[in-house]
Design an enzyme around this catalytic site. Structure first.
Site, PDB file in Angstrom:
ATOM      1  N   CYS A   6       0.810  -1.222   0.000  1.00 53.69           N
ATOM      2  CA  CYS A   6       0.000   0.000   0.000  1.00 53.69           C
ATOM      3  C   CYS A   6       0.841   1.269   0.000  1.00 53.69           C
ATOM      4  CB  CYS A   6      -0.923  -0.004   1.217  1.00 53.69           C
ATOM      5  SG  CYS A   6      -2.355   1.061   0.956  1.00 53.69           S
ATOM      6  N   ASP A 136      -6.107  -2.981  11.701  1.00 51.05           N
ATOM      7  CA  ASP A 136      -4.921  -2.107  11.737  1.00 51.05           C
ATOM      8  C   ASP A 136      -4.732  -1.629  13.171  1.00 51.05           C
ATOM      9  OD1 ASP A 136      -2.798  -0.557  10.851  1.00 51.05           O
ATOM     10  OD2 ASP A 136      -4.021   0.734   9.557  1.00 51.05           O
TER      11      ASP A 136
HETATM   12  O1  LIG Z   1      -0.115   4.843   4.726  1.00 47.27           O
HETATM   13  C1  LIG Z   1      -0.637   5.865   5.208  1.00 47.27           C
HETATM   14  O2  LIG Z   1       0.010   6.907   5.367  1.00 47.27           O
HETATM   15  C2  LIG Z   1      -2.079   5.849   5.601  1.00 47.27           C
HETATM   16  C3  LIG Z   1      -2.687   7.027   5.970  1.00 47.27           C
HETATM   17  C4  LIG Z   1      -4.020   7.055   6.327  1.00 47.27           C
HETATM   18  C5  LIG Z   1      -4.766   5.876   6.326  1.00 47.27           C
HETATM   19  C6  LIG Z   1      -4.162   4.685   5.968  1.00 47.27           C
HETATM   20  C7  LIG Z   1      -2.830   4.640   5.610  1.00 47.27           C
HETATM   21  N1  LIG Z   1      -2.204   3.460   5.274  1.00 47.27           N
HETATM   22  C8  LIG Z   1      -2.725   2.166   5.615  1.00 47.27           C
HETATM   23  O3  LIG Z   1      -2.315   1.824   6.936  1.00 47.27           O
HETATM   24  C9  LIG Z   1      -2.096   0.436   7.056  1.00 47.27           C
HETATM   25  C10 LIG Z   1      -0.820   0.069   7.765  1.00 47.27           C
HETATM   26  O4  LIG Z   1       0.236   0.888   7.502  1.00 47.27           O
HETATM   27  P1  LIG Z   1       1.710   0.535   8.077  1.00 47.27           P
HETATM   28  O5  LIG Z   1       2.155  -0.707   7.345  1.00 47.27           O
HETATM   29  O6  LIG Z   1       1.610   0.335   9.546  1.00 47.27           O
HETATM   30  O7  LIG Z   1       2.537   1.710   7.705  1.00 47.27           O
HETATM   31  C11 LIG Z   1      -2.137  -0.114   5.656  1.00 47.27           C
HETATM   32  O8  LIG Z   1      -3.388  -0.764   5.553  1.00 47.27           O
HETATM   33  C12 LIG Z   1      -2.167   1.068   4.740  1.00 47.27           C
HETATM   34  O9  LIG Z   1      -3.083   0.785   3.713  1.00 47.27           O
END
Ligand SMILES: O=C(O)c1ccccc1N[C@@H]1O[C@H](COP(=O)(O)O)[C@@H](O)[C@H]1O
Length: 232
Positions: A6, A136
């Protein structure tokens, strides 16, 4: 196992995820150091293979914002973080149709793993509009992209108790070094990562992306090996 890489901000990074063997790539339309515009995503998505899933990530979106972005950018799925409209997934499903893949719009509903996880699952609309629940972590500052893992061991019993019927995607603080442990502990349907495979916010690290996908594939294969023939 389904893998989404992502928060891509360039064609180079999205193509890297495709080449590494991911099933899906994601683009963040919300406030974030990884935020992208519709113009950027439209150009990137048009150059990616047809069979790679392309998800838009939204925080507190309106129906129009999501529906217009899907059409404008050629998205195949949406990830809905903290929406004040519990009927949004159903409205989107009715709008885009309840057809099978690959024509179906994938709808992921994000829940945060906290002490009230069971209650959050209970509040999900039993309308079958949502294809999978993405679990998450959250911090005081962010609802996604936190780089923080939740307590998988504690979560495991909650998942079994309150969400055995749901497809679960694990996210939050996953990295190449810890994702196998998450897969073994939670045995999810899928995994998702943003910051854990970056060189710096908004830029992917090719070695980390490849190592992440390989670690997931290997862990999933190990799990398959120990399954009884009837379960496989
Ligand atoms: O990635 C971002 O900045 C973000 C911002 C706002 C909402 C979602 C976002 N990302 C999503 O968050 C999770 C986990 O991220 P991480 O691997 O802990 O960095 C993932 O599902 C992204 O799609």
């Amino acid at each position: 196992m389904w893998i989404k890489i992502c928060a891509n901000t360039s064609l180079e990074d999205a193509q890297l995820a495709v080449d590494a063997g991911a099933n899906a790539v994601g683009f963040v339309f919300a406030e974030s150091p990884r935020r992208v515009t519709r113009t950027q995503v439209r150009a990137i998505a048009a150059r990616l293979p047809k069979n790679i899933e392309k998800y838009g990530v939204f925080v507190h979106p309106s129906f129009d914002e999501v529906a217009d972005t899907v059409m404008d950018c050629g998205l195949t799925g949406v990830q809905l973080h903290t929406t004040s409209d519990p009927a949004l997934p159903l409205r989107l499903r009715e709008h885009f149709g309840d057809m099978p893949a690959p024509k179906r719009l994938g709808i992921l509903r994000v829940l945060h793993y906290t002490t009230d996880f069971d209650a959050q699952v209970g509040e999900l609309q039993p309308d079958h509009a949502v294809d999978a629940v993405l679990i998450d972590s959250r911090t005081a500052k962010a609802v996604g992209g936190t780089g923080v893992a939740f307590d998988w061991r504690a979560a495991q019993s909650s998942f079994l108790r309150s969400a055995p019927h749901l497809r679960l995607i694990v996210a939050g603080g996953l990295r190449p070094e810890n994702v196998a442990d998450a897969v073994y502990t939670l045995q999810p349907w899928g995994v998702d990562v943003a910051s854990g495979v970056e060189a710096f916010p908004g830029k992917k690290d090719p070695a980390k992306v490849r190592a992440f996908v390989n670690a997931v594939r290997q862990a999933a294969a190990e799990i398959e090996k120990v399954k009884l023939p009837a379960e496989a």
